[in-house]
Design a protein around this motif. Structure first.
Motif, PDB file in Angstrom:
ATOM      1  N   ALA A  38       0.839  -1.208   0.000  1.00 54.74           N
ATOM      2  CA  ALA A  38       0.000   0.000   0.000  1.00 54.74           C
ATOM      3  C   ALA A  38       0.869   1.251   0.000  1.00 54.74           C
ATOM      4  CB  ALA A  38      -0.936  -0.011   1.206  1.00 54.74           C
ATOM      5  N   THR A  39       1.925   1.246   0.804  1.00 60.84           N
ATOM      6  CA  THR A  39       2.843   2.383   0.849  1.00 60.84           C
ATOM      7  C   THR A  39       3.538   2.563  -0.497  1.00 60.84           C
ATOM      8  OG1 THR A  39       3.202   2.040   3.211  1.00 60.84           O
ATOM      9  CG2 THR A  39       4.850   3.358   2.038  1.00 60.84           C
ATOM     10  N   THR A  40       4.001   1.468  -1.076  1.00 62.21           N
ATOM     11  CA  THR A  40       4.682   1.524  -2.381  1.00 62.21           C
ATOM     12  C   THR A  40       3.748   2.076  -3.451  1.00 62.21           C
ATOM     13  OG1 THR A  40       6.075  -0.356  -1.774  1.00 62.21           O
ATOM     14  CG2 THR A  40       5.901   0.171  -4.123  1.00 62.21           C
ATOM     15  N   PHE A  41       2.534   1.560  -3.507  1.00 66.95           N
ATOM     16  CA  PHE A  41       1.582   2.049  -4.505  1.00 66.95           C
ATOM     17  C   PHE A  41       1.202   3.507  -4.235  1.00 66.95           C
ATOM     18  CE2 PHE A  41       0.694  -2.541  -5.344  1.00 66.95           C
ATOM     19  CZ  PHE A  41       1.096  -2.505  -6.668  1.00 66.95           C
ATOM     20  N   GLY A  42       1.103   3.866  -2.969  1.00 67.09           N
ATOM     21  CA  GLY A  42       0.819   5.260  -2.618  1.00 67.09           C
ATOM     22  C   GLY A  42       1.927   6.192  -3.076  1.00 67.09           C
ATOM     23  N   LEU A  43       3.171   5.783  -2.833  1.00 66.02           N
ATOM     24  CA  LEU A  43       4.311   6.590  -3.277  1.00 66.02           C
ATOM     25  C   LEU A  43       4.379   6.664  -4.809  1.00 66.02           C
ATOM     26  CD1 LEU A  43       7.054   5.457  -0.728  1.00 66.02           C
ATOM     27  CD2 LEU A  43       5.881   7.678  -0.835  1.00 66.02           C
ATOM     28  N   LEU A  44       4.110   5.550  -5.468  1.00 64.64           N
ATOM     29  CA  LEU A  44       4.089   5.540  -6.935  1.00 64.64           C
ATOM     30  C   LEU A  44       3.013   6.481  -7.458  1.00 64.64           C
ATOM     31  CD1 LEU A  44       5.136   4.369  -9.601  1.00 64.64           C
ATOM     32  CD2 LEU A  44       3.475   2.523  -9.339  1.00 64.64           C
ATOM     33  N   PHE A  45       1.847   6.456  -6.839  1.00 62.97           N
ATOM     34  CA  PHE A  45       0.757   7.347  -7.241  1.00 62.97           C
ATOM     35  C   PHE A  45       1.168   8.812  -7.067  1.00 62.97           C
ATOM     36  CE2 PHE A  45      -3.055   9.824  -6.218  1.00 62.97           C
ATOM     37  CZ  PHE A  45      -3.773   9.640  -7.390  1.00 62.97           C
ATOM     38  N   ILE A  46       1.788   9.123  -5.927  1.00 61.98           N
ATOM     39  CA  ILE A  46       2.242  10.502  -5.677  1.00 61.98           C
ATOM     40  C   ILE A  46       3.287  10.905  -6.713  1.00 61.98           C
ATOM     41  CG2 ILE A  46       3.548  11.954  -4.055  1.00 61.98           C
ATOM     42  CD1 ILE A  46       2.108  10.356  -1.790  1.00 61.98           C
ATOM     43  N   TYR A  47       4.224  10.012  -7.003  1.00 59.21           N
ATOM     44  CA  TYR A  47       5.259  10.295  -8.004  1.00 59.21           C
ATOM     45  C   TYR A  47       4.635  10.584  -9.371  1.00 59.21           C
ATOM     46  CZ  TYR A  47       8.970   9.361 -11.371  1.00 59.21           C
ATOM     47  OH  TYR A  47       9.841   9.445 -12.427  1.00 59.21           O
ATOM     48  N   LEU A  48       3.675   9.767  -9.770  1.00 63.35           N
ATOM     49  CA  LEU A  48       3.019   9.968 -11.067  1.00 63.35           C
ATOM     50  C   LEU A  48       2.232  11.278 -11.086  1.00 63.35           C
ATOM     51  CD1 LEU A  48       1.879   6.320 -11.869  1.00 63.35           C
ATOM     52  CD2 LEU A  48       3.786   7.602 -12.882  1.00 63.35           C
ATOM     53  N   GLN A  49       1.624  11.640  -9.983  1.00 62.80           N
ATOM     54  CA  GLN A  49       0.900  12.903  -9.890  1.00 62.80           C
ATOM     55  C   GLN A  49       1.861  14.091 -10.015  1.00 62.80           C
ATOM     56  OE1 GLN A  49      -2.210  11.780 -10.541  1.00 62.80           O
ATOM     57  NE2 GLN A  49      -2.855  13.470  -9.268  1.00 62.80           N
ATOM     58  N   ILE A  50       3.011  13.982  -9.374  1.00 64.59           N
ATOM     59  CA  ILE A  50       4.005  15.055  -9.452  1.00 64.59           C
ATOM     60  C   ILE A  50       4.514  15.187 -10.880  1.00 64.59           C
ATOM     61  CG2 ILE A  50       6.356  15.702  -8.742  1.00 64.59           C
ATOM     62  CD1 ILE A  50       5.654  14.519  -5.956  1.00 64.59           C
ATOM     63  N   ARG A  51       4.792  14.063 -11.522  1.00 64.76           N
ATOM     64  CA  ARG A  51       5.249  14.113 -12.936  1.00 64.76           C
ATOM     65  C   ARG A  51       4.197  14.736 -13.827  1.00 64.76           C
ATOM     66  NH1 ARG A  51       9.177  10.123 -15.543  1.00 64.76           N
ATOM     67  NH2 ARG A  51       7.855  10.766 -17.241  1.00 64.76           N
ATOM     68  N   SER A  52       2.952  14.346 -13.608  1.00 66.06           N
ATOM     69  CA  SER A  52       1.866  14.895 -14.409  1.00 66.06           C
ATOM     70  C   SER A  52       1.727  16.399 -14.192  1.00 66.06           C
ATOM     71  CB  SER A  52       0.561  14.176 -14.050  1.00 66.06           C
ATOM     72  OG  SER A  52      -0.514  14.758 -14.739  1.00 66.06           O
ATOM     73  N   ALA A  53       1.830  16.829 -12.954  1.00 66.53           N
ATOM     74  CA  ALA A  53       1.740  18.262 -12.645  1.00 66.53           C
ATOM     75  C   ALA A  53       2.907  19.021 -13.269  1.00 66.53           C
ATOM     76  CB  ALA A  53       1.717  18.476 -11.135  1.00 66.53           C
ATOM     77  N   ALA A  54       4.099  18.424 -13.248  1.00 66.87           N
ATOM     78  CA  ALA A  54       5.267  19.070 -13.850  1.00 66.87           C
ATOM     79  C   ALA A  54       5.097  19.200 -15.359  1.00 66.87           C
ATOM     80  CB  ALA A  54       6.536  18.278 -13.527  1.00 66.87           C
TER      81      ALA A  54
END
Length: 191
Positions: free
Chosen positions: A20-36
């Motif tokens: 759950a933590t790994t998927f949560g971090l992956l989701f946050i990373y993808l959101q940051i990339r998308s925002a960038a």
């Protein structure tokens, strides 16, 4: 519940927590990339639709009158470069134009502007402006003893020329600026 079952449940819970933590971090990373990426796109549109290019082009057109035509497809020769260097106002307007292209290319290199979007808009212009002003750029590099002056501009122009397969080529296969040829004589076919 026996001790072994309790350990199994704890292990499953720990693995589930890690996943759950790994998927949560992956989701946050993808959101940051998308925002960038969205921010780069917005920066690019603001840059392209801003008045900087229009103002610089108009100032150069006025300052260059009688010396050269900034809109034609002709490389500057040594005599024209000398005239530019001897006219303070014209020199400053040419520098402003080249600095604007350098800033755009620097922003692309540092991912502040979206390269694909800017290339779609200004591919030929970036390559042609570098080719057209090459003699001025080289003279400025020697004069300032700065061989990397307009380096990002050069890097992006060369890169886009290598990747180009549908327009004139302003660089040789070895990455050298084509000199002494008219625009219409530049290679049109993929190299």
């Amino acid at each position: 519940m026996n001790e072994e079952t309790a350990r199994s449940i704890q292990t499953i819970a720990a693995v589930g927590g890690v996943l759950a933590t790994t998927f949560g971090l992956l989701f946050i990373y993808l959101q940051i990339r998308s925002a960038a990426k969205t921010a780069r796109g917005q920066n690019t549109m603001s840059f392209l639709m801003g008045d900087q290019f229009r103002a610089v082009r108009e100032a150069e057109r006025i300052a260059a009158e009688g010396v050269f035509d900034p809109t034609d497809h002709v490389q500057l020769d040594a005599e024209t470069v000398r005239l530019i260097l001897n006219d303070r106002h014209l020199r400053e307007t040419v520098k402003a134009k080249l600095n604007l292209y350098e800033a755009a290319c620097c922003a692309i290199v540092h991912k502040a502007l979206d390269e694909a979007m800017y290339r779609d808009f200004a591919n030929r212009a970036v390559r042609m402006i570098y080719w057209k002003y090459y003699a001025y750029i080289e003279t400025s590099r020697l004069e300032t003893q700065n061989p990397t002056l307009y380096g990002e501009f050069e890097m992006i122009a060369k890169k886009w020329d290598r990747e180009n397969s549908f327009s004139h080529h302003f660089f040789t296969k070895d990455g050298e600026v084509v000199r002494g040829k008219k625009y219409d004589d530049l290679a049109l076919l993929p190299r």
